[in-house]
Design a protein around this motif. Structure first.
Motif, PDB file in Angstrom:
ATOM      1  N   UNK A   1      34.194  29.661  52.323  1.00 33.09           N
ATOM      2  CA  UNK A   1      33.168  30.624  51.357  1.00 33.09           C
ATOM      3  C   UNK A   1      33.416  31.982  50.740  1.00 33.09           C
ATOM      4  N   UNK A   2      33.854  32.232  51.856  1.00 38.09           N
ATOM      5  CA  UNK A   2      34.578  34.171  50.674  1.00 38.09           C
ATOM      6  C   UNK A   2      35.348  33.665  50.471  1.00 38.09           C
ATOM      7  N   UNK A   3      36.201  32.596  49.945  1.00 36.50           N
ATOM      8  CA  UNK A   3      36.997  32.115  48.786  1.00 36.50           C
ATOM      9  C   UNK A   3      36.471  31.260  47.588  1.00 36.50           C
ATOM     10  N   UNK A   4      34.776  31.307  48.173  1.00 36.68           N
ATOM     11  CA  UNK A   4      34.357  30.777  46.611  1.00 36.68           C
ATOM     12  C   UNK A   4      33.824  32.148  46.660  1.00 36.68           C
ATOM     13  N   UNK A   5      33.428  32.766  46.957  1.00 34.78           N
ATOM     14  CA  UNK A   5      32.500  33.883  46.666  1.00 34.78           C
ATOM     15  C   UNK A   5      33.682  34.989  45.864  1.00 34.78           C
ATOM     16  N   UNK A   6      35.078  34.987  45.792  1.00 38.62           N
ATOM     17  CA  UNK A   6      36.050  35.267  45.082  1.00 38.62           C
ATOM     18  C   UNK A   6      36.146  34.605  43.639  1.00 38.62           C
ATOM     19  N   UNK A   7      36.371  33.149  43.727  1.00 40.49           N
ATOM     20  CA  UNK A   7      35.729  32.439  42.536  1.00 40.49           C
ATOM     21  C   UNK A   7      35.005  32.964  41.942  1.00 40.49           C
ATOM     22  N   UNK A   8      34.134  32.764  42.483  1.00 40.70           N
ATOM     23  CA  UNK A   8      32.935  32.766  41.641  1.00 40.70           C
ATOM     24  C   UNK A   8      32.815  34.229  40.823  1.00 40.70           C
ATOM     25  N   UNK A   9      33.354  35.756  41.464  1.00 41.42           N
ATOM     26  CA  UNK A   9      33.359  36.635  40.651  1.00 41.42           C
ATOM     27  C   UNK A   9      34.272  36.174  39.450  1.00 41.42           C
ATOM     28  N   UNK A  10      35.090  36.062  40.143  1.00 45.03           N
ATOM     29  CA  UNK A  10      36.424  36.017  38.846  1.00 45.03           C
ATOM     30  C   UNK A  10      36.378  35.111  38.068  1.00 45.03           C
ATOM     31  N   UNK A  11      35.153  33.898  37.956  1.00 45.33           N
ATOM     32  CA  UNK A  11      34.651  33.482  36.822  1.00 45.33           C
ATOM     33  C   UNK A  11      33.640  34.369  35.608  1.00 45.33           C
ATOM     34  N   UNK A  12      32.842  34.828  36.890  1.00 41.66           N
ATOM     35  CA  UNK A  12      32.202  35.662  35.929  1.00 41.66           C
ATOM     36  C   UNK A  12      32.742  36.629  35.843  1.00 41.66           C
ATOM     37  N   UNK A  13      34.328  37.716  35.800  1.00 36.09           N
ATOM     38  CA  UNK A  13      34.671  39.010  35.024  1.00 36.09           C
ATOM     39  C   UNK A  13      34.933  37.942  33.782  1.00 36.09           C
ATOM     40  N   UNK A  14      35.714  36.995  33.913  1.00 38.55           N
ATOM     41  CA  UNK A  14      36.086  36.331  32.863  1.00 38.55           C
ATOM     42  C   UNK A  14      34.915  35.984  31.547  1.00 38.55           C
TER      43      UNK A  14
ATOM     44  N   UNK B   1      40.126  41.177  38.567  1.00 41.86           N
ATOM     45  CA  UNK B   1      40.488  40.120  39.127  1.00 41.86           C
ATOM     46  C   UNK B   1      41.748  40.042  39.007  1.00 41.86           C
ATOM     47  N   UNK B   2      42.825  40.785  38.617  1.00 39.29           N
ATOM     48  CA  UNK B   2      44.186  40.641  39.330  1.00 39.29           C
ATOM     49  C   UNK B   2      44.074  40.975  40.859  1.00 39.29           C
ATOM     50  N   UNK B   3      43.388  42.450  40.961  1.00 37.41           N
ATOM     51  CA  UNK B   3      43.495  42.913  42.134  1.00 37.41           C
ATOM     52  C   UNK B   3      43.023  41.883  43.278  1.00 37.41           C
ATOM     53  N   UNK B   4      41.606  40.802  42.856  1.00 35.42           N
ATOM     54  CA  UNK B   4      41.280  40.410  43.957  1.00 35.42           C
ATOM     55  C   UNK B   4      42.087  38.985  44.310  1.00 35.42           C
ATOM     56  N   UNK B   5      42.605  38.425  43.594  1.00 30.70           N
ATOM     57  CA  UNK B   5      43.933  37.296  43.245  1.00 30.70           C
ATOM     58  C   UNK B   5      43.295  36.438  42.574  1.00 30.70           C
ATOM     59  N   UNK B   6      42.049  36.419  41.597  1.00 28.72           N
ATOM     60  CA  UNK B   6      42.537  35.438  41.180  1.00 28.72           C
ATOM     61  C   UNK B   6      43.014  35.279  39.945  1.00 28.72           C
ATOM     62  N   UNK B   7      43.475  33.771  39.125  1.00 29.57           N
ATOM     63  CA  UNK B   7      44.032  33.587  37.930  1.00 29.57           C
ATOM     64  C   UNK B   7      42.631  33.790  36.817  1.00 29.57           C
TER      65      UNK B   7
END
Length: 309
Positions: A72-85, A133-139
């Protein structure tokens, strides 16, 4: 007694000029440099969300309930990454549009000077989102080819009213969620810091866009107004569609086809849409930017409530 609304209606241009001058002062007092105003060395906090949990696209579904806390935490991270992009793409489009607004106008006017200030703000925001995005570790999340093509056309050919209407729609919609992030102590501190900075600076952009729209919209012909309404309805459709990015589910370890289907059918999506548009939709309805055929799109998205008819 003459009210502020009376003065604004009597001379919209003078009101806009005064507003722009006030916003220039606010920009000088309350602007941030993310290179120094964000502690990029601050460690992430174990167990903290990257988005408020209730805003995760799968929240409340059986699929979500089947996930471990780590997933769940990983999904929240990736959703934030997508939102940031998506935020970087949007800011890039807006800075092009605002720069076009300033191109043929008198640079000594407060309106143009604030527009140029806004361009500088958007550039800093793009870099800040990229750093986060870089800080939280998403591509990096690329935009879809269709969105990329539409963006090239939009930033080159969109008329001025469309510029302010799109700017207000996107910034006020996402501002709602960022205000929530900034205040939510369950969210990573560095995410809250970035949200707080963005909220403060975008408040000025939102205020200026409103004054521009209130001056421009009444001058539009019936045909141009309908075209603008249709354009905004398509922006709503795009935001809804791009919200369920298959790549973010794949990167979170889920089957993307299944997750997209679950996300699109999740009632949480309509709840979140209504929350984001809670201030925006009534305002657009009031000034005439929602109406006719376009109103159906806003209602189907859940962005316009029945009592706002």
């Amino acid at each position: 007694m003459t009210t502020a609304t009376d003065r604004r209606n009597a001379d919209p241009l003078a009101w806009q000029t005064k507003k722009a001058a006030q916003l220039l002062v606010a920009s000088a007092k309350h602007s941030y440099d993310p290179r120094v105003d964000v502690d990029w060395d601050e460690p992430l906090v174990e167990g903290k969300w990257f988005l408020p949990e209730k805003r995760i696209s799968l929240y409340g579904t059986e699929l979500y309930d089947s996930l471990s806390m780590e997933q769940k935490l990983l999904l929240s991270r990736e959703e934030l990454g997508s939102s940031l992009a998506a935020g970087v793409w949007t800011e890039h489009i807006l800075l092009h549009l605002v720069s076009r607004y300033a191109y043929k106008r008198d640079v000594t006017s407060p309106q143009v000077q604030f527009a140029l200030t806004e361009v500088a703000d958007e550039v800093r925001h793009m870099i800040m989102f990229a750093r986060l995005a870089e800080k939280i570790g998403v591509d990096f999340y690329p935009v879809s080819p269709r969105t990329h093509r539409n963006g090239l056309l939009l930033k080159t050919f969109a008329p001025v009213p469309a510029l302010w209407a799109m700017l207000l729609l996107t910034e006020e919609f996402f501002d709602r969620f960022q205000r929530e992030q900034a205040a939510d102590e369950t969210v990573q501190p560095i995410v809250r810091t970035v949200a707080r900075i963005h909220v403060v600076e975008e408040a000025r952009h939102i205020s200026f866009a409103r004054t521009e729209l209130e001056r421009f919209v009444p001058t539009l012909s019936k045909r141009r107004l309908e075209l603008l309404r249709g354009f905004l309805a398509n922006v709503v459709k795009t935001i809804r569609h791009d919200r369920y990015n298959p790549l973010m589910y794949e990167r979170a370890g889920l089957d993307p086809k299944t997750a997209v289907a679950v996300g699109r059918n999740n009632p949480t999506g309509a709840v979140n849409g209504a929350y984001g548009a809670e201030r925006l939709a009534p305002y657009y309805k009031k000034i005439g930017l929602i109406g006719g055929k376009s109103e159906k799109v806003w209602r189907e998205a859940g962005w316009l409530k029945d009592q706002e008819a």
